[in-house]
Design an enzyme around this catalytic site. Structure first.
Site, PDB file in Angstrom:
ATOM      1  N   ASP A   1      50.283 -21.948  51.254  1.00 24.06           N
ATOM      2  CA  ASP A   1      49.770 -20.871  52.105  1.00 24.06           C
ATOM      3  C   ASP A   1      50.426 -19.518  51.844  1.00 24.06           C
ATOM      4  OD1 ASP A   1      47.969 -22.490  53.526  1.00 24.06           O
ATOM      5  OD2 ASP A   1      49.577 -23.270  54.765  1.00 24.06           O
TER       6      ASP A   1
ATOM      7  N   ARG B   1      20.903 -20.272  46.770  1.00 22.54           N
ATOM      8  CA  ARG B   1      21.401 -20.722  48.060  1.00 22.54           C
ATOM      9  C   ARG B   1      22.539 -19.843  48.584  1.00 22.54           C
ATOM     10  NH1 ARG B   1      21.787 -26.943  46.124  1.00 22.54           N
ATOM     11  NH2 ARG B   1      19.744 -27.624  46.845  1.00 22.54           N
TER      12      ARG B   1
ATOM     13  N   MET C   1      41.756 -23.953  52.244  1.00 21.78           N
ATOM     14  CA  MET C   1      42.839 -24.305  53.175  1.00 21.78           C
ATOM     15  C   MET C   1      43.505 -23.062  53.760  1.00 21.78           C
ATOM     16  SD  MET C   1      44.778 -27.760  52.018  1.00 21.78           S
ATOM     17  CE  MET C   1      44.171 -29.311  52.705  1.00 21.78           C
TER      18      MET C   1
ATOM     19  N   HIS D   1      45.030 -22.555  58.003  1.00 27.33           N
ATOM     20  CA  HIS D   1      44.636 -22.514  59.406  1.00 27.33           C
ATOM     21  C   HIS D   1      45.049 -21.209  60.073  1.00 27.33           C
ATOM     22  CE1 HIS D   1      42.833 -26.373  60.074  1.00 27.33           C
ATOM     23  NE2 HIS D   1      43.752 -26.930  59.306  1.00 27.33           N
TER      24      HIS D   1
ATOM     25  N   ARG E   1      24.818 -24.324  52.283  1.00 25.46           N
ATOM     26  CA  ARG E   1      25.597 -25.532  52.034  1.00 25.46           C
ATOM     27  C   ARG E   1      27.091 -25.252  52.192  1.00 25.46           C
ATOM     28  NH1 ARG E   1      22.218 -29.397  49.186  1.00 25.46           N
ATOM     29  NH2 ARG E   1      20.112 -28.722  49.779  1.00 25.46           N
TER      30      ARG E   1
ATOM     31  N   THR F   1      42.506 -31.593  47.633  1.00 21.98           N
ATOM     32  CA  THR F   1      42.686 -31.361  46.188  1.00 21.98           C
ATOM     33  C   THR F   1      43.486 -30.087  45.950  1.00 21.98           C
ATOM     34  OG1 THR F   1      40.605 -30.111  45.981  1.00 21.98           O
ATOM     35  CG2 THR F   1      40.492 -32.473  45.575  1.00 21.98           C
TER      36      THR F   1
END
EC number: 2.7.1.11
Lengths: 357, 357, 357, 357
Positions: free
Chosen positions: B136, B171, B178, B180, B275, B282
């Site tokens: 992070d 699309r 990742m 938060h 999508r 990973t």
């Protein structure tokens, strides 16, 4: 002088451009005069007359490029015989555009759905040559499809990454691999990634066998277990349901996919920390691997030759390391699946991999 | 003679082994006699006296290896001051094991939670040197953490793959990255992957701004839009909720994550095919990239030197391209975040990237 | 309305296109009317008025593309003040084309040679903004150049590959890394690849120290040794020669490069099997890594802003993680080199790496 | 109870460990008691009784690891029947060690040279099972060898990198690919990398045809040309020399390899800037690609089964996508080569690739 229509249809995959480049290079190098009409977004472009002329330079520099320069769509597959919202008959429209442009032939790149439609067009009298594109490798009549090996690489990389984090944390990890009906992709990436358990649609699983394998590994001092699970993995009980019953069941499903259900069951029965990873659409994307580039180039080149020779009605396939012609009526509507008795499954089991059966 | 304890704690990431190798090589090459005790599975190993001696050869061949040879766990972080299920006081247990083994120092590799505990141990009188590990890059006191650049690479590869498939099908695609609380990873992989919209926790989004950007691209002839969305992306309305209210809201959440909610809103408001892809764990796995290998080796090497010099109570950090020592009390409990006014955000906006603000 | 000329000059590297995309996106997104003239093949295009207009779409889809869409050349660097074979004064010709096209500014991407010429054009009264491109990271005034990190990755991959084969065969292996004058690339890829010996131009080597390191490893049971050697590595004796004497020596050199000479000396003095691998120009090629994509995008974006703001005469550099403006007269003619006393060299030595000094 | 000797011989390649893991896993999972003796550095270990016992754990975690955990050497191949410097008869010594350890069988991984020796040992009465290892894919009796596809990937990456730099500078670039006698590796990486000219030992080249192709591309507006050249590429004139005459010629050769000679000829005849890149031993190294991991695992697993079943005297080969047993006497001493009339060559030519013939 040859006038060729070209289109890519269905879910995209790697090496579509490489294959079209093969066709284009073969045609433009042949000495014969050629005009190539690229229909945009799959059959949609053919239905609505949406195309652009492709020059020799359009095929330069696309060998390594993912996706498709023509765009793709899943239209119209299932509703092929129904008129569109404006009442237009799709098959008629395709035939009209074909004839209006005085095409000698259509070169169509696609998977199972695409081949059904291609065969229909053949039956309607159009000249068609097709190329086997799909990451699932589930096309009948060919040992291999392009996109497959590139997808194996991406799924394997995901398992590789998960391996180090699973080992560090002593977790059970599920990697969900693409494949609703057929397990070649999961089987190959599972073996390549060193998965301990591989679940594929062709071999229904027993959750207790899975639990047993995890506990056995634990007893042998292995702190983690990796499962490669196909999207279409199915339990033994569910495999006994009728197609309709199973569809009904999935409708009321509380999990995003079967991987999450398996995770939940393992959690409940073992108390272990279980995680799910879904590489998803990344498996269709990115630059094709060298294997797919060579393979798609070869197929494309032979498709070009078939066009020049006026040999129509066939898919360009691959058998015993040579390019072959497979009549479209033999391909359409069939699915190539993993045989539970095949060499590779037996060999995987000898390596200690469990299929949960 | 130096006796050193070593442990890796928290979510694993790339280059943990490279960093430990740096410490080990520096110590074993120093000429001084050293004994290194590797505690297994993070602080758990220190609490319960679970360790193994690390010889010089244990640090060979692990430079490129993902994960951690010592294992990791998130224990005990939040419950650090609560006794365990057998009534054992965790801090006491750690101190006892430290003294029982007559350690001169602990070398601790971890992220924010880990540093809080490390600082607590320092306050309790233990000698501690720490290394900043996290994908992070949210540790206070250092410009960079190892794991970050490797995770950027993996998240970027995912966006690259999605790019070709999004372009082929026209699309809208969301790649959930990742993070938060902090958006460095999403910000960097978003720019590197050519995302059109980047949503990070530090810059709450307005869904209408997102819709506007998508429609604008469509008007300019772009058939697809890519969003890089941090796990902790938050809407302007939700950002006005108290922490407690927001937690409550998430409890009753019907989506697996905020990306799916955003997808649903775009779908409803634009009618487009949207999508979501979640590379997930990973991003923590696989072999460290060369940048991280060099960086972790440098940090490890300097940590080794600090141990030899008896300089304790610091994190080995990175400032202006040089390795620095940062007092643990300055690091613990703080979070480094993306400033909405920082150069990189301003530059991203000049490139045409929308942050939905 | 702004009229901008753009060119890429010198040896190509990764992220040139990403940087130009940054400039282009910033300009076209600014709302101001802009015209961008792309000169082909570096300064040559400016001298001979060879250019093409770059539209907004020319900057789409090139973020990940290696090379340069404008082409490059090393012309005219050294002969800048000599007339060409037709008697044309090059500097005059560049000024004339600049004025004929009524340009407001030139955006020039290049390395050391390029910056000398750019500064000359500035002295001649042209408005210039430059971007630091080189795999060598040897430009004065900036902590980093784009291309460097991508080249580190490729050179490291080569060392990684060699590692497994060296270990299998118990060989001494030399990987020759690009860099005639400056060792950053060799230093970083050497550390990242786990090289045992690193030889760079800034730290002349003593062959006996190299031999000693190899023999010492052998005594410690290591069957192989890896050397990362810069193209410009130099022995202590040779470093005492005058520049002219050394050039003379190289003229009569029987080896393709100094790596082969070192290999020969090791062979003769130890009787070991020694191999040389030269990744060569692959180090400049291929898709830029995510780090370089972000970095080049940021630089390009700020360069665009400088053009809009009318701030000329500077290189867009990088200091302490922020983009800065560096006056061209400070950059031109200087070389940033590895300091033998720098932190990274000291840390590498603590890891046990020998520099042969 | 089974007692098995195992060794890897000849130039190393990717997936040797994956194959041995396959054998080991199959044996240890079989339920039968097994002892595996790993001989170090190829046949040398068998001659001098240098081995270590391999436990089940030795085969864990090596699936993705390049090189060979047993080490390799090219000894004794050519001098197999000559006594060593201490007068020891090598074949006798191998037989004695085999019998002293009461081995049931040898599992031998190697290429052409290795198979000759393996067949000799079989003729001497030893039980032997072999596995086809080589990046050249030149083993008789099998469609594929492991190592090949991984090497194709590395060589292709090199060509990919060169592509961008060649295009930027408008150069002719030669990438020299491994392969002294056989061109499969060059052929496949050449097609995959989009090479314009491919030169392989099986198709002698005419320099004028090469020049013609370069000039033709130039006329068509292509600024660069890429050649993939096998180490063993040979001109039409040289191919008419006897083997002895050609060897003599190479002895007095002033170029490091034939690529440099071709470069010099192109330079002289066209005045163009021509560069040579030699990826060299990197082609044998690094982690095996997923294809090779699956393939080697399958072969290893079947080899394990053959050992358990007591089926000796065969190489485990691959035919029409299934694993097969090939009698060693059929394999030894033969070379599988690229047929100039094969499908893949014809298809490459249809793509516009020149073979200089």
């Amino acid at each position: 002088m040859k006038r060729i229509g070209m289109l890519t249809s269905g879910g995209d995959c790697q090496a579509l451009n490489a294959a079209m480049r093969g066709v284009g290079k073969c045609l433009f190098n042949s000495g014969e005069r050629v005009e190539i009409y690229g229909f945009l977004e799959g059959y949609k472009g053919l239905i609505y007359g949406n195309f652009r002329m492709l020059a020799s330079t359009d095929f330069s520099g696309i060998l390594t490029k993912g996706g498709t320069i023509l765009g793709s769509s899943r239209t119209p597959f299932k509703q092929i015989k129904e008129p569109d919202e404006n009442g237009i008959d799709k098959v008629d429209a395709m035939k009209q555009n074909y004839h209006k442009l005085r095409l000698d032939c259509l070169v169509i790149l696609g998977g199972n759905g695409t081949h059904k439609t291609a065969n229909l067009l053949r039956e309607e009298g159009l000249n068609v040559v097709t190329l086997p594109k799909t990451i699932d490798n589930d096309l009948w009549g060919t040992d291999m499809t392009f996109g497959f090996q590139s997808a194996v690489n991406i799924a394997t990389e995901a398992i590789d990454c998960i391996h180090t984090t699973a080992a560090s944390h002593g977790r059970v990890f599920i990697v969900e691999v693409m494949g609703h009906k057929v397990g070649f992709l999961t089987l190959n990436s599972g073996i390549a990634g060193g998965a301990d358990i591989i679940l594929i649609p062709e071999i229904p699983y027993d959750i207790d066998k899975i639990i047993h394998k995890i506990e056995e590994r634990s007893k042998n001092g292995r702190r983690f277990t990796i499962l490669a699970v196909a999207e279409g993995a199915i339990s033994k009980e569910d495999s006994k349901l009728s197609k309709k019953e199973y569809k009904e069941k999935l409708k009321n499903y509380k999990f995003p996919s079967v991987s999450y259900e398996i995770a939940q069951q393992i959690r409940e029965k073992t108390g272990r920390d279980v995680r799910v990873t879904v590489p998803g659409h990344t498996q269709r994307g990115g630059s094709p691997c060298p294997y797919d580039r060579v393979f798609a180039s070869r197929l494309g080149s032979e498709a070009g030759k078939m066009v020049l020779d006026g040999e129509y009605g066939c898919m360009v396939g691959y058998k015993n390391r040579e390019i072959v012609k497979v009549p479209l009526e033999e391909v359409a509507g069939k699915l190539k699946m993993v045989s539970p008795d095949s060499g590779v499954v037996r060999e995987a089991k000898m390596l200690g991999i469990s299929f949960g059966d």
